[in-house]
Design a protein around this motif. Sequence first.
Motif, mmCIF file in Angstrom:
data_model
loop_
_atom_site.group_PDB
_atom_site.id
_atom_site.type_symbol
_atom_site.label_atom_id
_atom_site.label_comp_id
_atom_site.label_asym_id
_atom_site.label_seq_id
_atom_site.Cartn_x
_atom_site.Cartn_y
_atom_site.Cartn_z
ATOM 1 N N TYR A 1 39.701 110.795 45.919
ATOM 2 C CA TYR A 1 40.053 110.713 47.146
ATOM 3 C C TYR A 1 41.913 110.634 47.561
ATOM 4 C CZ TYR A 1 41.129 108.406 51.623
ATOM 5 O OH TYR A 1 42.569 108.000 52.703
ATOM 6 N N ILE B 1 43.490 99.436 54.373
ATOM 7 C CA ILE B 1 43.680 99.240 53.061
ATOM 8 C C ILE B 1 44.684 98.104 53.144
ATOM 9 C CG2 ILE B 1 44.422 99.307 50.669
ATOM 10 C CD1 ILE B 1 43.603 102.289 51.567
ATOM 11 N N SER C 1 43.616 104.728 59.291
ATOM 12 C CA SER C 1 44.079 106.197 58.995
ATOM 13 C C SER C 1 42.347 106.433 60.037
ATOM 14 C CB SER C 1 43.402 106.672 57.728
ATOM 15 O OG SER C 1 42.945 106.415 57.073
ATOM 16 N N PHE D 1 41.643 101.683 44.868
ATOM 17 C CA PHE D 1 41.778 101.641 46.596
ATOM 18 C C PHE D 1 40.884 102.923 46.973
ATOM 19 C CE2 PHE D 1 45.081 98.703 47.253
ATOM 20 C CZ PHE D 1 44.359 97.354 47.354
ATOM 21 N N LEU E 1 39.389 103.249 58.768
ATOM 22 C CA LEU E 1 39.833 103.218 57.419
ATOM 23 C C LEU E 1 40.979 101.751 57.146
ATOM 24 C CD1 LEU E 1 39.674 103.404 53.700
ATOM 25 C CD2 LEU E 1 40.434 105.231 54.941
ATOM 26 N N GLU F 1 49.082 98.349 54.100
ATOM 27 C CA GLU F 1 48.432 99.636 53.069
ATOM 28 C C GLU F 1 48.704 100.860 53.333
ATOM 29 O OE1 GLU F 1 49.501 98.983 49.717
ATOM 30 O OE2 GLU F 1 48.852 100.839 48.859
ATOM 31 N N GLU F 2 47.467 101.064 53.778
ATOM 32 C CA GLU F 2 47.417 102.509 55.104
ATOM 33 C C GLU F 2 46.016 102.337 56.136
ATOM 34 O OE1 GLU F 2 45.948 104.930 51.776
ATOM 35 O OE2 GLU F 2 44.553 106.305 53.412
ATOM 36 N N ARG G 1 45.754 109.770 48.895
ATOM 37 C CA ARG G 1 45.851 108.997 50.254
ATOM 38 C C ARG G 1 47.203 109.662 50.891
ATOM 39 N NH1 ARG G 1 46.632 103.210 48.147
ATOM 40 N NH2 ARG G 1 47.265 102.628 49.421
ATOM 41 N N ILE H 1 37.359 104.068 49.110
ATOM 42 C CA ILE H 1 37.558 104.645 49.770
ATOM 43 C C ILE H 1 36.002 105.904 49.489
ATOM 44 C CG2 ILE H 1 37.598 106.485 51.109
ATOM 45 C CD1 ILE H 1 41.025 104.340 50.702
#
Lengths: 244, 244
Positions: free
Chosen positions: A241, B199, B211, B170, B197, B208-209, A243, B174
């Motif tokens: 994956y 993080i 999406s 991470f 999703l 942090e993320e 990011r 995922i």
Amino acid sequence: MTYCVGLRLRRGLVFMSDTRTNAGVDNFSTTKKMFTWEVPGERVITLMTAGNLATTQALISLLEERSKTPSERSPSILERPTMFEVARLVGATLKEVIADTTGAGPAASSRFKASVIVGGQVKGGLPTLFLIYPEGNFIEVTEDAPFFQIGEAKYGKPILVRAYDPDLSFEDTIRLLMVSFDSTIKANLSVGLPLDLQIYANDSFTIEEQSRVEADDAYYQSISESWGDALRNALMDLPPYKRA
Amino acid sequence: MTYCVGLRLRRGLVFMSDTRTNAGVDNFSTTKKMFTWEVPGERVITLMTAGNLATTQALISLLEERSKTPSERSPSILERPTMFEVARLVGATLKEVIADTTGAGPAASSRFKASVIVGGQVKGGLPTLFLIYPEGNFIEVTEDAPFFQIGEAKYGKPILVRAYDPDLSFEDTIRLLMVSFDSTIKANLSVGLPLDLQIYANDSFTIEEQSRVEADDAYYQSISESWGDALRNALMDLPPYKRA
């Protein structure tokens, strides 16, 4: 709970069942859930049960008894002319047992339901499998749905869906089933070893292999131990994956 | 149904949820089940819901409303001093919503229950996760039980149990979660794409993320397609079964 799988391959049928029965986590024991009727050269019928133990034991006892007393009105499982008629007989007997229990008398809070997988071959017909519901009706395996599970089916289903192939060898099928059972046993205390295993090769009209996989079985242990590593390696082989 | 996973790693927290809601197979739609409250530099709180949609929407609305009107008697999710107090607030609010619904008025045949995963970090405390029951009480992740699932948890659990490692990156987490969701989506029509999703990295106090993985997401498709092959290869790597 229970976990049983019946599976049709191009070369024959494979059956696997666990042996744990429980009425609460503090009351469990080992009980066989796989039963076979064999007339060498003419028919092999294998039956696996899930659900209320009193119901499934009564079902097996009635089928047994009626296969031994030909004067009994209900026809014998050893004499039904086709697997379809065998499934009808098992379905009718299951319905009869449940009806007997749920009639008069004290009611139990748990229900008396049970499900059955019955498979095999009767001379003149093809080998096949049926899933029989507590209501007595049933469905048959097809090319699109080539296996049946009863009991705690969810944990062990994804690997079956992904890895089943009708051209699998018996050996590879047993390895696949052991992984499916191991995933289930690791997740649900009410499914447990030992496992019963049976192989039927098309048009043989005799049981090819029947064995019990004990809790200390070296092969099962090796599968259980290596599957974690194998899965982690499989994950690492997937595209990584990235990011955004 | 629903499928949500919240997972604690050494480096932070990862959340994933599906978006399908349904009342029967002929009545389904896409609804977000992941909600976040963020005070940059001070707290990040993420909440995922499973169960009755009217209940979970009311829960989120009450938490939202009370975080905006400081005069409201119940304290705000943005002001609770610790994650434990946040979990208590969410539990109490969930219990309140269910009690309101089940009191007077017409009764529905389906129940109003819901479950919640809430996780995050409040300055001064450690990042953590709680699983909140419809009764309002809750449990916290531990070293031994480092992730929570709500909704249709069984199909996707074996891979999590086998491949979870607290030191995962991470990105690898995922990938693992996508495999777990893919197994579930393939087996239960009431769990569906897109996926949300998120993080959270320890002590960052900011997301942090975040999406959304759409149904046509190229990466998800590649995972879904290659996982079947990867699993079959993993099976072939296991020791072969030898018949007696």
